[in-house]
Scaffold this active site. Structure first.
Site, short mmCIF file in Angstrom:
data_model
loop_
_atom_site.label_atom_id
_atom_site.label_comp_id
_atom_site.label_asym_id
_atom_site.label_seq_id
_atom_site.Cartn_x
_atom_site.Cartn_y
_atom_site.Cartn_z
N GLU C 29 46.58 38.36 33.33
CA GLU C 29 47.93 38.86 33.09
C GLU C 29 48.95 37.76 33.36
OE1 GLU C 29 47.86 42.23 35.73
OE2 GLU C 29 46.20 43.11 34.62
N LEU C 58 47.44 44.83 30.44
CA LEU C 58 47.40 45.08 31.88
C LEU C 58 46.18 45.96 32.24
CD1 LEU C 58 50.64 45.98 33.87
CD2 LEU C 58 48.33 46.17 34.74
N SER C 59 45.03 45.33 32.35
CA SER C 59 43.78 46.08 32.54
C SER C 59 42.78 45.21 33.28
CB SER C 59 43.16 46.46 31.20
OG SER C 59 44.10 46.72 30.19
N GLU C 60 42.67 45.41 34.59
CA GLU C 60 41.81 44.53 35.37
C GLU C 60 40.32 44.74 35.09
OE1 GLU C 60 44.57 45.85 36.58
OE2 GLU C 60 45.69 44.07 37.17
N PHE C 83 46.96 39.78 41.78
CA PHE C 83 47.08 39.87 43.23
C PHE C 83 45.84 40.58 43.76
CE2 PHE C 83 51.56 39.73 41.89
CZ PHE C 83 52.05 38.72 42.71
N PRO C 89 39.43 47.33 40.75
CA PRO C 89 38.85 47.86 39.50
C PRO C 89 37.85 46.90 38.85
CG PRO C 89 41.23 48.11 39.49
CD PRO C 89 40.89 47.22 40.65
N HIS C 129 49.49 43.45 48.02
CA HIS C 129 49.47 42.06 47.57
C HIS C 129 48.86 41.13 48.61
CE1 HIS C 129 52.17 43.59 44.52
NE2 HIS C 129 52.37 42.41 44.00
C1 LIG Z 1 46.92 47.15 38.62
C2 LIG Z 1 48.00 46.14 38.72
N1 LIG Z 1 47.86 44.98 38.10
C3 LIG Z 1 48.83 44.04 38.16
C4 LIG Z 1 49.96 44.26 38.89
C5 LIG Z 1 51.05 43.21 38.98
N2 LIG Z 1 52.19 43.71 38.23
C6 LIG Z 1 53.21 44.33 38.84
S1 LIG Z 1 54.27 44.99 37.74
C7 LIG Z 1 53.40 44.42 36.44
C8 LIG Z 1 53.87 44.71 35.06
C9 LIG Z 1 54.07 46.17 34.87
O1 LIG Z 1 54.58 46.40 33.60
P1 LIG Z 1 55.07 47.84 33.19
O2 LIG Z 1 53.96 48.82 33.41
O3 LIG Z 1 55.61 47.74 31.84
O4 LIG Z 1 56.19 48.20 34.25
P2 LIG Z 1 57.59 47.44 34.48
O5 LIG Z 1 57.33 46.36 35.47
O6 LIG Z 1 58.04 46.91 33.16
O7 LIG Z 1 58.49 48.49 35.01
C10 LIG Z 1 52.29 43.73 36.86
C11 LIG Z 1 51.31 43.09 35.97
C12 LIG Z 1 50.05 45.49 39.55
N3 LIG Z 1 51.11 45.80 40.30
N4 LIG Z 1 49.07 46.41 39.44
#
Ligand SMILES: Cc1ncc(C[n+]2csc(CCOP(=O)(O)OP(=O)(O)O)c2C)c(N)n1
Ligand SMILES: Cc1ncc(C[n+]2csc(CCOP(=O)(O)OP(=O)(O)O)c2C)c(N)n1
Ligand SMILES: [Mg+2]
Ligand SMILES: [Mg+2]
Lengths: 367, 326, 326, 367
Positions: C29, C58-60, C83, C89, C129
């Site tokens: 990501e 966004l898919s671990e 993080f 997962p 984190h």
């Molecule tokens: C499972 C997971 N993977 C990665 C992250 C790191 N991370 C925090 S917010 C984010 C992006 C989230 O995007 P979205 O769902 O569109 O929400 P937004 O931040 O735009 O409100 C990421 C990758 C996380 N918090 N949780």
């Protein structure tokens, strides 16, 4: 892949609901609640409160007095519109960017500051005792929403769960799993996608080839709809109908709110690395607060004095919350242990004593 | 009172808990009409109905996550994960949420759920059906981890797990489901969740085990007795929190000990127990702490599984080594 | 040659490996244009393009699973999990597939992938984190688990991990990303994946650590030196396979040892090391093996994190206890 | 939730492809390959081979000479139709019930028996070196298919990956995650749902409220289609087009094959606990082998002698495989270690010696 003679066995569509255009001019007949301007002023106030809080939080972070913070600048209508459609005893399961919904539901500014300042007491929520805390692991709260909704259904309470997550979260499999069970078990849940067009640096188009994110619900047999997420009237109306449907026992649905993240992803992010100002600027013309203000002004329900009074009032609330926050001493060290289990196991009692006596000499720690 | 086996004891405890407490729900794959692939939930659907027993869609992360939502709302979900190899997708929910809900919300929301799953090998099961992941869960603060090794202990410990106000991972050695029989009174008596069980007393060497290895340890003790070695056998039963006191008391008396578990040696929970013994019982140790465990290889398919699984013979050999140690 | 920090060393190793070997891919990501939230992949997208560097959805679980598919096809994917709290997962894919592909297919398909993730606390990061899940991965047969603690070791170990024919979980202490600096020659020299590093020799007590705790152990050694105690410091670096020989050799000399890790004590990898020491080095032990670890509580939010994280002071105290032991 | 005036922003449909009806009578024009009866006879042979193998495997299991086995009785057309649409260098990622596909692809009956008999050599696959082994953790191979497809795409090889899984698997989030990336990255993959209406005891209707399972693809922006999975001609045609599309660079798709599990879930299952014979019986009239045989007989391409000859030939193949299987000694104990890593780490060398010397005295083991 298809031949014309193949039978069509299922058909779907996704519709978009809008009430006000970007200039605040009604596009279609407004929903009933909008006839009462006090309702609209309340929504306006909720959005302004959110934005002011946001600004303060960022200021605190920039000066080292708050942790990493996720601003909801430009997305206030999603959170406030959705929360305002909830009954007090509905259950909110928010992501980490829905401060507006939390504030509307009665989470205090102080609690939010404590949370983002790194203090667990920020999720204690004195006012809204069944709402879930902020969910950081993206999308992982969607299964909780299914569980909460099942609980509400089993008790036959006519309540519903509202789960909010981002466009990025729609790629997480646990979200799909939750939608699926909500569909097949007719759970009283609403899944609200706050599509702000970005997941950190990944734009919506690179997150999924789905034409809309609302259609994620089709995979679960759920009704789904898009709504202009910068139009708080449409938001409240759409989420309200979805919640009503859920409470009435007709099952879950998916709502995709189209909005835009005007700021950085968080205070730890620098969006200029991956998106141009030129892409951002036009979206300022669509933002929700000016839009509703324009409408209110047009119908004579909002004047400069109202605005000034509101800003002063909310400014005071924010400042008070910030000073109480800054004056709040950290929790005692033993608090790290005391909520791990209902009753502390023997081994942890020992560890707690060790930690407490360790903490007694903080200067030594940095020796 | 007839003798029942371990899976019947689980069933009995579930039925008892559901009768006692309307907030107890059962959910999982095929737990309804089918009664669970091992029949642990047999008859519950007929007896308690569709408002208490739920066949979920095929989604393990969901089963765990949904249980958290139910638990936060005051229900007491008892979720079944069908086979051990499929618990991994639940770890995210258990580590990031179930174990934390209480502390994150300073006690406002809690998570009284039980995640049940069969564990371990020895039943010639297909791939991914024979693993022993207990150490992973036992490393997660805020969880309890329980593994019964007899019908009576399964009954009492499961009742306790269901009544506990915090999340419990409850692993059931599938090899013992039908292999052990015992008279179990359906008296609703729970066993403590923080006590190991001394199953046999002996002064020469302490054999420490859990799950299916308890039977092997008992068999080993018999064999050792034949050659004049008096073994104490401890069923750890509750890995987390660990009853260090019972273990230490025994090892301090015997000075020698063998820890047996099916999971791979490296990073297995035997390491934790050995570490605690040496931390607090070093002076009493007359020989190195022996670990008899699965090898650090992937659990083989059934044709070689007997060569992978630790057994009484290996435990006996380890005990003899400990005895022979100068 | 300028000094670089640990995250720059990671970046250097990635660039080197990608230059050397066209089958090396980077995915995760925000690893593309953004260069990773910690900037570990900074510049790689510009340099190697969209055919080598992939911003995933966004898919671990997908990131791990897709890496397995790529690896089976002969690529060498280096996947980033953003993080630590989000690695859970991936465990399903790592335990059920990555670690087994070779053995299941008797060597027909293999899985030369690296799963990188920051780990540990100390940077005042948000919830989820700051965790230290290394023990979970180190329990999975078929994996390698590596945690560097300096820029040079990060560079050499990451190169080795990428070149290794088997799956490697590579955890990077985020606290050290920018805190440590070192001159690192970009010479493409890999370090061995099965050796611990003796960072400081000493005859009185052995301090064993990995990740961010290595710095604390070194600081503790300084402090101990001031009071006349000569500490040996070992950076374990490769938890799996564990270099037991180096550890044993040291502890047999010093007779005393302290193991430090950030992860919660119970079920942490320190237990494994302590167990091995007592298994093979009991006679040499002059004092109990001390473990200085995170408490068995959920990692607190930043305001209390300093009270959770083990530090030089606690290591010094443990070393003194070991020394004082009769 | 919707008002008529809401704009429709996206529309979808799912179609069903069928060629032969249950009696083997063409419903629509048959695809080109069906003009060559030798092609159809090959498909017929593939299905009969699968069914005969299945019967033998069950017999071996019942007599304690094979482990738990998952029969594909009644579903042969899905596996054979799909595999026959593949190019040899496409990559198959099967679930645990697609023996017909594996056999077609060159996995030997001996290998299958070894696998189900608990011997890792059964996944060594001498003929089809890039195909994945059977996937037991339901749905967890879908991400692998995405990875394989990305590899094929990066090398520009014009090859495709075919991933097969069941109706139950569609509830697994990792499957959705894989569909999503396959959509957004235009990967050369086909996701084939073998919908046999049951996931152990859970019927299709309790698995999802989705009207079709094909529409799971809509969530990923993928084209999706249903096909009569008991019609091997339609199967080959549909999967063939989807694979062709993938190989041509036009991206992934989802195919839902409608079939029925005529037997128990596995030899460890007793389906009478949860489904009535009365539900099963009608499905026998739809099964794929009799259907194709009826068509072939009607067009004069299949006679009783052909059938007899085929049964004898395949019977012999099955019996030979079974005897070789039964005569195959187990792997040496050290084989448990030797494939754990490319080179065995020091600690494992010690463990291997211990295991080997332990294994020397198997009688002692049961002491
Ligand atoms: C499972 C997971 N993977 C990665 C992250 C790191 N991370 C925090 S917010 C984010 C992006 C989230 O995007 P979205 O769902 O569109 O929400 P937004 O931040 O735009 O409100 C990421 C990758 C996380 N918090 N949780
Ligand atoms: C992740 C996972 N959970 C549970 C199981 C146990 N199990 C094996 S097959 C099966 C049902 C699968 O149903 P479906 O996907 O429709 O495939 P079918 O068996 O019908 O071919 C279950 C629950 C498993 N193998 N993997
Ligand atoms: Mg977003
Ligand atoms: Mg099925």
């Amino acid at each position: 892949m298809r031949d014309v003679e193949d039978d069509v066995v299922a058909q779907f569509d996704v519709r978009l609901r809008r009430c006000l255009d970007a200039a605040g001019v009604p596009i279609s007949a407004l929903p009933g609640f909008a006839e009462d301007v006090r309702e609209l002023v309340a929504l306006y106030r909720g959005m302004v409160r959110t934005r002011q809080f946001d600004a303060k939080a960022i200021a605190l972070q920039r000066t080292g007095r708050l942790g990493t913070y996720a601003s909801s600048l430009g997305q206030e209508a999603v959170a406030v519109g959705a929360a305002s459609a909830m009954q007090p005893d509905d259950v909110l399961l928010p992501s980490f960017r829905e401060h507006g919904a939390q504030l509307w539901r009665g989470v205090s500014m102080l609690e939010l500051l404590l949370y983002w300042g790194g203090d667990e007491r920020g999720s204690r929520f004195h006012e809204t005792r069944q709402d879930f805390p902020v969910c950081v692991p993206v999308g992982s709260h969607a299964p909780h929403a299914a569980g909460v909704a099942l609980a509400l259904k089993l008790r036959g309470e006519g309540r519903a769960a509202l789960c909010i997550y981002g466009d990025g979260a729609t790629s997480k499999g646990d979200v799909d799993e939750a939608l699926n069970v909500a569909g097949v078990w007719l759970l009283p849940a609403v899944f609200l996608i706050s599509n702000n067009q970005w997941a950190i640096s990944v734009p919506r188009a690179r997150q999924s080839a789905a034409e809309t994110l609302a259609q994620k619900g089709i995979a679960a047999g759920l009704p789904c709809i898009q709504v202009d997420g910068n139009d708080v009237i449409a938001m409240r109306d759409t989420v309200g109908r979805a919640l009503q449907r859920a409470r009435a026992g007709a099952g879950a649905s998916v709502v995709e709110a189209l909005t835009y993240r005007l700021g950085d992803h968080t205070t730890a992010d620098d969006a200029s690395r991956y998106r141009k100002d030129a892409e951002v600027s036009p979206h300022w013309a669509e933002e929700p607060i000016a839009r509703l203000r324009a409408y209110l002004a047009k119908v004579g329900a909002w004047h400069r004095e109202d605005e000034e009074r509101l800003l002063i009032e909310i400014g005071a609330e924010v400042e008070t919350a910030a000073s109480v926050y800054l004056a709040t001493p950290p929790q005692p060290v033993e608090s790290m242990f005391d909520f791990t289990y209902a009753a502390l196991p023997a081994a942890l009692i020992e560890q707690r004593s060790a930690a407490v006596s360790e903490a007694g000499t903080p200067e030594a720690r940095h020796g | 009172m007839a003798e029942i086996n371990l899976v019947q004891a689980i069933n009995l405890a579930l039925a008892h808990a559901m009768t006692d407490d309307p907030s107890v729900l059962v959910l999982g794959e095929d737990v309804g009409l089918d009664g669970g692939v091992f029949r642990a939930t047999d008859g519950l659907f007929a007896r308690f109905g569709a408002q208490r027993v739920f066949d979920t869609p095929l989604s393990e992360a969901l089963i765990a996550g949904m249980s958290i939502g139910l638990a936060a709302q005051g229900f007491r979900p008892v979720a079944e994960i069908q086979f051990t190899g499929f618990v991994y997708p639940t770890i995210d929910q258990m580590a990031n949420h179930a174990s934390r809900l209480r502390t994150r919300t300073r006690g406002r929301l809690t998570c009284p759920m039980v995640l049940r799953s069969p564990c371990g090998g020895g039943i010639h099961a297909p791939e991914h059906h024979s693993e022993s992941p207990e150490a992973m869960f036992a490393h997660i603060p805020g969880l309890r981890v329980v593994i019964p090794s007899s019908p009576a202990r399964a009954y009492g410990l499961l009742l306790a797990a269901i009544r506990d106000p915090d999340p419990v991972v409850f692993l059931e050695p599938s090899r013992l489901y039908r292999a052990t029989h015992e008279t179990v009174a359906d008296d609703g008596e729970a066993l403590p969740l923080d006590r190991s069980f001394v199953l046999r007393e002996g002064g020469d060497v302490t054999l420490i085990a859990w799950g299916a290895m308890v039977q092997e340890a008992l068999a080993a003790a018999e064999e050792l007795e034949a050659s004049g070695i008096d073994a104490e056998v401890i069923d750890v039963a509750t890995l987390k929190p660990l009853d260090t006191a019972t273990i230490l008391a025994s090892v301090c008396r015997t000075g020698r000990c063998v820890i047996a578990h099916e999971a791979p040696l490296t990073g297995g929970f035997g390491g934790e127990i050995a570490a605690r013994i040496v931390e607090r019982g070093l002076v009493s140790l007359l020989a190195p702490v022996e670990r008899v465990a699965g090898y650090d290889t992937v659990m083989p398919l059934p044709r070689l599984e007997q060569y992978y699984l630790p057994n009484a013979t290996r435990i006996v050999a380890a005990a003899r080594r400990a005895r022979a140690y100068a």
